[in-house]
Scaffold this motif. Structure first.
Motif: not given
Ligand code: GLY
Ligand code: MN
Ligand code: MN
Length: 496
Positions: A350-351, A354, A366, A437, A463, A465, A472, A474
């Motif tokens: 996920q990191e 994002i 992504f 995401v 999350d 975004i 971006n 969050n």
């Protein structure tokens, strides 16, 4: 609730009460009918101010007008749908109608009519069209519809008068009961947003084509991709309520263990109804192996200490913007080492996802970034044979990653769904877009291709975004994501 006065076979709404009563309304005497006509105060609301989003809705109508010059455009809000016998599902107006009016009233229809004199409109429908909202007016008390008709205000509550509606929405309003006949008689090109109002579609049946109507739906889907400041504010409100809903759930996990996943669903729903309109989609309250079922909404399973809870839920604001957030939580507050191994892999994916959300990036970037991380982990764990490039090329990781990594978010949880591929999936991110995401790993309980310890574990982290000018933001950052932060957050809530 039923009433002996309610007719079983009502005739036309237009009929005066005296004609209706023969056999249809037993128990309504002439005297009572006469009595019910009068003695009611004037409750007309004066000096109403326009709703907050009226200027944005006007701009959207103007853009729509410019896209379809010279054509009549019909955008219904939709009708109540029967749940059983004489009860209905709670009403949720069509996204297209809400987007163009800010209104949510059932049976209403927005019509953009080509301006006859070419002089342009002053009602926010752009130069080329005049806008009208057709809707039910106040109930007539003279003919009895107020109390003898199931749609009468005595039964369903006071409606805004047409004059009040005009003041609130900034659009001229007319009685919707005139619309079907007017549409049948109208000439010239016309398009309708399908799927919301069968009566309106029937009135247009020999005037429209599926292809042309679809172009209208596609336009309205693509127009929603970039959110304005009002929409971003509403999405943030939806997320903030959702964060509180997740906190509510953690606080009652012991009660869920004593009952079922339904306790979680009900707890989140309470927050959604108190702070917003509803949940934006059926909450996924998936404990233990249910987490591997992507749309687990039965929510009738056991909640057990030691298992994970995948909670995917979003509050929909009173203006109908929804959040879409997932956390995968250890039900007893602590991840096991093995659960954490899988959780951390999804977190890392996920990191990476994002980080790939920024203006100018391809929408697919992504997803690709997240999938690469997950494929790498699956190879590292010995679940698939590498190299990673081969796995990605053949999509072999998808046995366990299952779904796309995210989607547009707005009035619909899967917003902009009718957009063309080139405008969405193959498109480019722009500031003002809001997307989820949400990578995941899911090992089905009956998956014999993985060691037993993996089976029945599902993890998703999701999350919301916002694409900004330089990267971006969050919107759901207030809800902890990293495993140790989740544990600390839960510990704080569980001890209270
Ligand atoms: N809650 C559905 C989704 O995440 O797309
Ligand atoms: Mn979700
Ligand atoms: Mn989602």
């Amino acid at each position: 609730m039923t009433d002996e006065l309610t007719p079983e076979t009502p005739e036309s709404d237009e009929q005066p009460i005296k004609q209706r009563k023969n056999g249809l309304y037993p128990g309504v005497s002439d005297e009572l009918a006469e009595n019910m006509k009068s003695g009611w105060a004037d409750t007309e609301l004066r000096d109403l101010q326009p709703i907050e989003q009226a200027p944005q809705a006007a701009r959207r109508r103007a853009a729509l007008s410019a896209r379809f010059p010279g054509e009549r455009l019909v955008i219904p809000a939709g009708n109540l749908k029967t749940r059983s016998n004489d009860t209905e599902y709670s009403f949720r107006a069509s996204t297209e109608y809400v987007y163009l009016t800010g209104d949510q009233t059932d049976d209403s229809v927005l019509v953009l009519e080509p301006a006859k004199d070419g002089a342009g409109a002053k009602d926010g429908a752009g130069e080329g069209h005049t806008a009208t909202i057709y809707r039910l007016p106040r109930s007539n008390r003279e003919n009895g519809e107020f109390w003898l008709n199931g749609m009468g205000e005595l039964w369903v509550g006071r409606r805004h008068s047409l004059t009040e509606s005009e003041a609130l929405l900034g659009v001229p309003c007319k009685d919707v009961r005139e619309l079907a006949d007017a549409l049948k008689e109208a000439t010239g090109p016309v398009r309708v947003v399908r799927g919301h109002d069968a009566g309106i579609e029937a009135a247009l049946t020999d005037k429209v084509t599926a292809e042309r109507d679809e172009e209208l739906r596609v336009y309205l889907s693509e127009a929603r991709a970039v959110k304005d400041e009002f929409e971003i504010g509403e999405l943030q409100k939806a997320v903030d309520s959702t964060v509180r809903g997740f906190e509510d759930v953690v606080k009652v996990l012991d009660k869920a263990e004593a009952t079922s996943e339904r306790y979680i669903e009900g707890t989140f729903f309470l927050r959604a109804r108190v702070e917003g309109n509803d949940v934006g989609y059926g909450s996924i309250c998936a404990a233990g192996p249910h987490a591997t079922t992507l749309h687990w909404v039965r929510n009738d399973g056991q909640v057990r200490s030691g298992d994970l809870l995948l909670l995917d839920a979003g509050v929909e604001t009173t203006t109908l913007y929804t959040a879409d957030v997932t956390r995968t939580l250890p039900i007893n507050g602590r991840y096991t080492d093995f659960q954490r191994k899988i959780y951390d892999a999804v977190y890392e994916a996920q990191e990476a996802g994002i980080a790939a959300v920024k203006p100018g990036a391809a929408f697919r970037d992504f997803h690709d970034a997240s999938q690469r991380v997950l494929a790498t982990k699956l190879v590292e764990w010995g679940l698939i044979e590498g190299p990673v490039e081969r796995v990605l090329e053949l999509g072999l990781q998808r046995r366990w990653t299952l779904h796309g990594t995210g989607h547009m978010l707005g009035l619909d949880v899967h917003d902009c769904a009718a957009a063309r591929t080139e405008a969405y999936v193959n498109g480019t991110l722009e500031p003002g877009m809001v997307l989820t995401v949400e990578p995941g790993l899911y090992f089905q309980a009956d998956d014999l291709t993985v060691p037993e310890e993996y089976r029945g574990i599902g993890v998703r982290i999701e999350d919301d975004i916002l694409v900004t000018d330089d990267g971006n933001r969050n919107l759901s950052a207030a809800l902890p994501r990293r495993a140790d932060e989740v544990e600390a957050w839960m510990a704080g809530l569980l001890k209270k």
